[in-house]
Enzyme design. Structure first.
Site, PDB file in Angstrom:
ATOM      1  N   CYS A   1       0.859  -1.187   0.000  1.00 45.09           N
ATOM      2  CA  CYS A   1       0.000   0.000   0.000  1.00 45.09           C
ATOM      3  C   CYS A   1       0.893   1.234   0.000  1.00 45.09           C
ATOM      4  CB  CYS A   1      -0.982  -0.021   1.167  1.00 45.09           C
ATOM      5  SG  CYS A   1      -0.226  -0.122   2.813  1.00 45.09           S
TER       6      CYS A   1
ATOM      7  N   ARG B   1      -2.408  -0.927   5.403  1.00 43.99           N
ATOM      8  CA  ARG B   1      -3.537  -1.465   4.629  1.00 43.99           C
ATOM      9  C   ARG B   1      -3.161  -2.782   3.957  1.00 43.99           C
ATOM     10  NH1 ARG B   1      -4.896   3.791   1.131  1.00 43.99           N
ATOM     11  NH2 ARG B   1      -2.672   4.134   1.501  1.00 43.99           N
TER      12      ARG B   1
END
Length: 284
Positions: A238, A243
């Protein structure tokens, strides 16, 4: 279809019934402790991802010995089952889960839906901070290098056109339209774009509105629809790795994909490298 690792995820109702169980240790993990300081799950302790899990001044994580010492200092012992949760749909809690696994700590679970689902359901919260009466007993585990990937491998894949890379950022970040989500501007790469050949499957597609994970069948269909299968050697990334840890958790722990690695350097590192391939534009 059930999740591959039944221990990886616990429900909010399950945890509420066990808040007084000394065999369980609850940890709220986030990039700061502002929310925890206001209210948190009763009995929980806090870990600050930025100040306690980072090996400053380097950009890396604390080693296994330091992590064991951190947990012991929080009053946690090896025999306890650690339940991790946090805000932002468990971003940094999933990051901690991946890091704990990488450092060889196995007796851990993620609270499904994290802080948001717990609050939406009106479950108990407190402002009282629990301080351990004595340190816990926790020894370092054995690192699992197979869970982590570094820039050289990612660059090699990009240059050779090898898959499977999953960019879990938003379509705007993937295309190069933006460098970071509007509310997260602190860590910035030098250039925008994505790793050539990466599929764009935003992490948010794996979550329901309350922050909980979608069903195993829905998750498998999501990634198969992007051309990702259990037979692939998968790398998730990410912007700074939080994430992508969420997606790593989905693929590795919930779906049971055997070869999934997290590129925690992510686009902040890759987008600042010199002489590496970069693509701009929407996903095919």
């Amino acid at each position: 279809m059930t999740y591959a690792n039944a221990m990886a995820l616990v429900e909010t109702a399950w945890l509420e019934e066990r808040l007084d169980d000394h065999k369980i240790a609850v940890i709220e993990v986030d990039e700061d402790n502002e929310a925890f300081d206001k209210v948190h799950i009763p009995g929980a302790v806090a870990i600050n991802w930025k100040t306690e899990l980072q090996a400053a001044p380097r950009r890396d994580f604390i080693d296994g010995k330091a992590l064991a010492g951190l947990l012991a200092g929080k009053g946690i012992s090896e025999g306890q089952r650690i339940i991790l949760y946090g805000g932002n749909n468990n971003w940094f809690a999933a990051y901690a889960y991946w890091l704990f696994k990488y450092r060889g700590i196995d007796n851990i679970s993620l609270l499904d839906g994290g802080r948001m689902k717990w609050e939406l359901e009106g479950r108990p919260l407190t402002a009282e901070t629990s301080k351990p009466t004595r340190p816990g007993l926790f020894g370092p585990g054995t690192d699992r290098p197979s869970l982590r990937v570094f820039r050289n491998d990612v660059v090699y894949r990009a240059e050779k056109g090898l898959g499977a890379l999953i960019d879990v950022r938003s379509p705007a970040e993937f295309s190069g339209e933006t460098m970071a989500p509007p509310h997260l501007p602190s860590e910035q790469p030098y250039v925008a774009g994505h790793v050539p050949g990466a599929a764009n499957v935003p992490w948010s597609k794996a979550a329901n509105e309350d922050g909980s994970f979608r069903s195993a069948d829905e998750l498998r269909a999501l990634y198969e629809g992007a051309g990702i299968s259990a037979e692939d050697d998968v790398i998730t990334y990410c912007r700074i790795g939080e994430r992508s840890s969420h997606t790593w958790f989905v693929l590795s722990e919930l779906l049971g994909f055997p070869n999934v690695r997290n590129y925690d350097g992510s686009w902040t590192e890759y987008g600042s490298l010199v002489d590496v391939p970069v693509e701009i534009g929407e996903a095919a």
